[in-house]
Design a protein around this motif. Sequence first.
Motif, PDB file in Angstrom:
ATOM      1  N   ALA A  19      50.475  44.429  41.327  1.00  0.00           N
ATOM      2  CA  ALA A  19      50.600  43.461  40.233  1.00  0.00           C
ATOM      3  C   ALA A  19      52.066  43.072  40.086  1.00  0.00           C
ATOM      4  N   ARG A  48      50.103  41.253  32.235  1.00  0.00           N
ATOM      5  CA  ARG A  48      49.107  40.221  32.550  1.00  0.00           C
ATOM      6  C   ARG A  48      47.892  40.852  33.225  1.00  0.00           C
ATOM      7  N   ALA A  49      48.128  41.773  34.163  1.00  0.00           N
ATOM      8  CA  ALA A  49      47.036  42.458  34.851  1.00  0.00           C
ATOM      9  C   ALA A  49      46.199  43.260  33.856  1.00  0.00           C
ATOM     10  N   PHE A  80      43.969  40.953  31.963  1.00  0.00           N
ATOM     11  CA  PHE A  80      42.854  40.488  32.793  1.00  0.00           C
ATOM     12  C   PHE A  80      41.755  41.542  32.858  1.00  0.00           C
ATOM     13  N   TYR A  81      42.119  42.769  33.186  1.00  0.00           N
ATOM     14  CA  TYR A  81      41.106  43.816  33.340  1.00  0.00           C
ATOM     15  C   TYR A  81      40.412  44.125  32.011  1.00  0.00           C
ATOM     16  N   LYS A 120      38.516  40.261  30.991  1.00  0.00           N
ATOM     17  CA  LYS A 120      37.540  39.732  31.935  1.00  0.00           C
ATOM     18  C   LYS A 120      36.545  40.787  32.425  1.00  0.00           C
ATOM     19  N   VAL A 124      36.811  33.687  35.190  1.00  0.00           N
ATOM     20  CA  VAL A 124      37.214  34.337  36.435  1.00  0.00           C
ATOM     21  C   VAL A 124      37.009  33.363  37.598  1.00  0.00           C
ATOM     22  N   ARG A 125      38.014  33.277  38.469  1.00  0.00           N
ATOM     23  CA  ARG A 125      37.959  32.388  39.640  1.00  0.00           C
ATOM     24  C   ARG A 125      37.288  33.102  40.804  1.00  0.00           C
ATOM     25  N   ASP A 159      41.783  38.512  40.782  1.00  0.00           N
ATOM     26  CA  ASP A 159      42.292  39.013  39.511  1.00  0.00           C
ATOM     27  C   ASP A 159      43.490  38.156  39.107  1.00  0.00           C
ATOM     28  N   SER A 160      44.172  38.519  38.047  1.00  0.00           N
ATOM     29  CA  SER A 160      45.312  37.743  37.549  1.00  0.00           C
ATOM     30  C   SER A 160      46.476  37.730  38.526  1.00  0.00           C
ATOM     31  N   GLU A 161      46.490  38.657  39.468  1.00  0.00           N
ATOM     32  CA  GLU A 161      47.599  38.782  40.425  1.00  0.00           C
ATOM     33  C   GLU A 161      47.235  38.217  41.796  1.00  0.00           C
ATOM     34  N   ASP A 162      46.081  37.563  41.886  1.00  0.00           N
ATOM     35  CA  ASP A 162      45.540  36.980  43.123  1.00  0.00           C
ATOM     36  C   ASP A 162      45.095  38.028  44.136  1.00  0.00           C
TER      37      ASP A 162
END
Length: 126
Positions: A13, A18-19, A22-23, A26, A83-84, A113-116
Amino acid sequence: MFAGRTLIPMLAASDLERAQAFYADKLDLKPAGGPDGVLRYECGGSYFLVYPSGFAGTNKATCAMWEVDDLDGTVTALKERGVRFQDFEIEGATMENSILTSPEGIRAAWFFDSEDNILGLTQAMD
């Protein structure tokens, strides 16, 4: 040598806050302790770590995968949370609603995830 030993996925991350958001937001996961500066998440009797790294999101392969009972419902719920997902084509497989079905009937989906980091879901096969 490694049979019976715990395998610990480690996700990079660039922004731990930010991570963590996300966890939590999401995936409904909360950190469960861990070393200073590292997030530890427990899932189904195992765990994974999220650690700070300038190389976050550079791995173009699946980092970790969850086995779920309802793949369609899980994908829909995650999409509703923003979520992408990653859609792609594999010869002989079908992709519908971001779920890939192989000719053998294996079903899976991949998301970021937020960190790709690329994470996956697969339908539990009983």
